[in-house]
Design an enzyme around this catalytic site. Structure first.
Site, short mmCIF file in Angstrom:
data_model
loop_
_atom_site.label_atom_id
_atom_site.label_comp_id
_atom_site.label_asym_id
_atom_site.label_seq_id
_atom_site.Cartn_x
_atom_site.Cartn_y
_atom_site.Cartn_z
N ASP A 45 0.81 -1.21 0.00
CA ASP A 45 0.00 0.00 0.00
C ASP A 45 0.85 1.26 0.00
O ASP A 45 2.06 1.23 0.23
CB ASP A 45 -0.91 0.01 1.24
CG ASP A 45 -2.07 -0.97 1.12
OD1 ASP A 45 -2.29 -1.49 0.02
OD2 ASP A 45 -2.74 -1.19 2.14
N LYS A 67 -4.19 2.75 -2.32
CA LYS A 67 -5.03 2.68 -1.12
C LYS A 67 -4.58 3.64 -0.03
O LYS A 67 -3.97 3.27 0.96
CB LYS A 67 -5.09 1.27 -0.55
CG LYS A 67 -5.50 0.20 -1.53
CD LYS A 67 -6.88 0.40 -2.06
CE LYS A 67 -7.95 0.16 -0.99
NZ LYS A 67 -9.30 0.40 -1.50
N MET A 180 -7.56 9.04 9.45
CA MET A 180 -8.13 9.49 8.16
C MET A 180 -9.16 10.59 8.36
O MET A 180 -10.21 10.61 7.71
CB MET A 180 -8.75 8.29 7.42
CG MET A 180 -7.77 7.17 7.15
SD MET A 180 -8.55 5.65 6.54
CE MET A 180 -9.40 5.08 8.02
#
Length: 263
Positions: A45, A67, A180
């Site tokens: 990733d 990702k 996030m």
């Protein structure tokens, strides 16, 4: 439709989900390194430190599958298909994921997909950024007298909205770590302000454990401005809670508010 190239089909297919840790290459586990050393293919990733690819054999294929927030080079469905394709055609696939595969890493979906093809799979946990990145900044997620528990919450759900869990978390005394969530920082602070927690300590940590690390320290009322001034960018996590007051940079902020309160 899964394509099998029989000329390469020498080894038994198997998949290992490996947590790469928060970013510093040295924070992967020994077991994770051993898995990489036996890989025929590494699917990695965006948040993985590429130094870790050096542990894989020279013959191993290293395939970037994106990702991260704002960089969805491959859909989850495409990653699942690649994982199966490579396992059937080349043998041991190491699925290298930032942090821990099961902390907002969709690791179980990949494990379940491997099982649907009867491909053996194992999990090697990684050090989650949700605990380690604050810890590296001397911010414990729990501390006697300040926090008896901690929440790890996603800042943005699949629908693009702030997680409902944040509204619940803001009502508690727990430390809340938001992953996030940088682009939702203003919304998150507004949730806390509505709970009367404008003076609650907050840290925003960019690229924790890496050379690009930046740390913004403030309180709910000021942290948006501090983050803008410091030009903090993703990937970054947010820590909300009294434990942030233990960070060395918080002392001047505490003294400022003590002076205001005494006037």
């Amino acid at each position: 439709m899964i394509e099998v190239k029989t000329k390469h089909n020498i080894k038994e297919p198997r998949i290992t989900l490996v947590g790469a840790g928060p970013g510093d290459a040295e924070l992967i586990t020994v077991k994770g390194i051993k898995a990489l050393q036996t890989a025929d293919v590494v699917l990695y990733d965006a948040l993985v430190n590429e130094e870790l690819l050096d542990f894989a054999p020279a013959h191993a294929q290293k395939v970037y599958v994106g990702k991260r927030s704002g960089d969805h080079s491959y859909s989850q469905e495409a990653v699942n298909k690649l994982m199966i394709d490579y396992a059937l055609n080349y043998g041991h696939v190491v699925r290298l994921k930032g942090g821990d595969p099961f902390v907002f890493g969709r690791g179980y979906e990949e494990l379940d997909h491997a099982a649907s093809y009867s491909i053996p799979a194992q999990v090697i946990p990684g050090i989650s950024s949700s605990i380690s990145v604050p810890g590296l900044q001397q911010i414990p997620v729990t501390h006697r007298g300040l926090s008896e528990s901690f929440w790890v919450v996603t800042g943005t759900t699949a629908s693009g909205t702030v997680s409902n869990d944040l509204y619940e978390a803001a009502r508690t005394k727990a430390t809340v770590v938001v992953l996030m969530g940088l682009n939702k920082l203003k919304e998150i602070t507004n949730i806390y302000k509505k709970e009367g927690k404008g003076k609650l300590p907050v840290a925003v940590i960019q690229s924790g454990s890496t050379a690009e690390e930046k740390v913004a320290i403030g309180v709910v009322d000021t942290i948006v401005e501090v983050v803008e001034e410091m030009k903090i960018k993703a990937p970054a996590l947010i820590v909300l809670g009294d434990v942030v007051s233990l960070h060395p940079k918080f002392q001047p902020i505490r003294e400022f508010y003590d002076i205001i309160a005494s006037e």
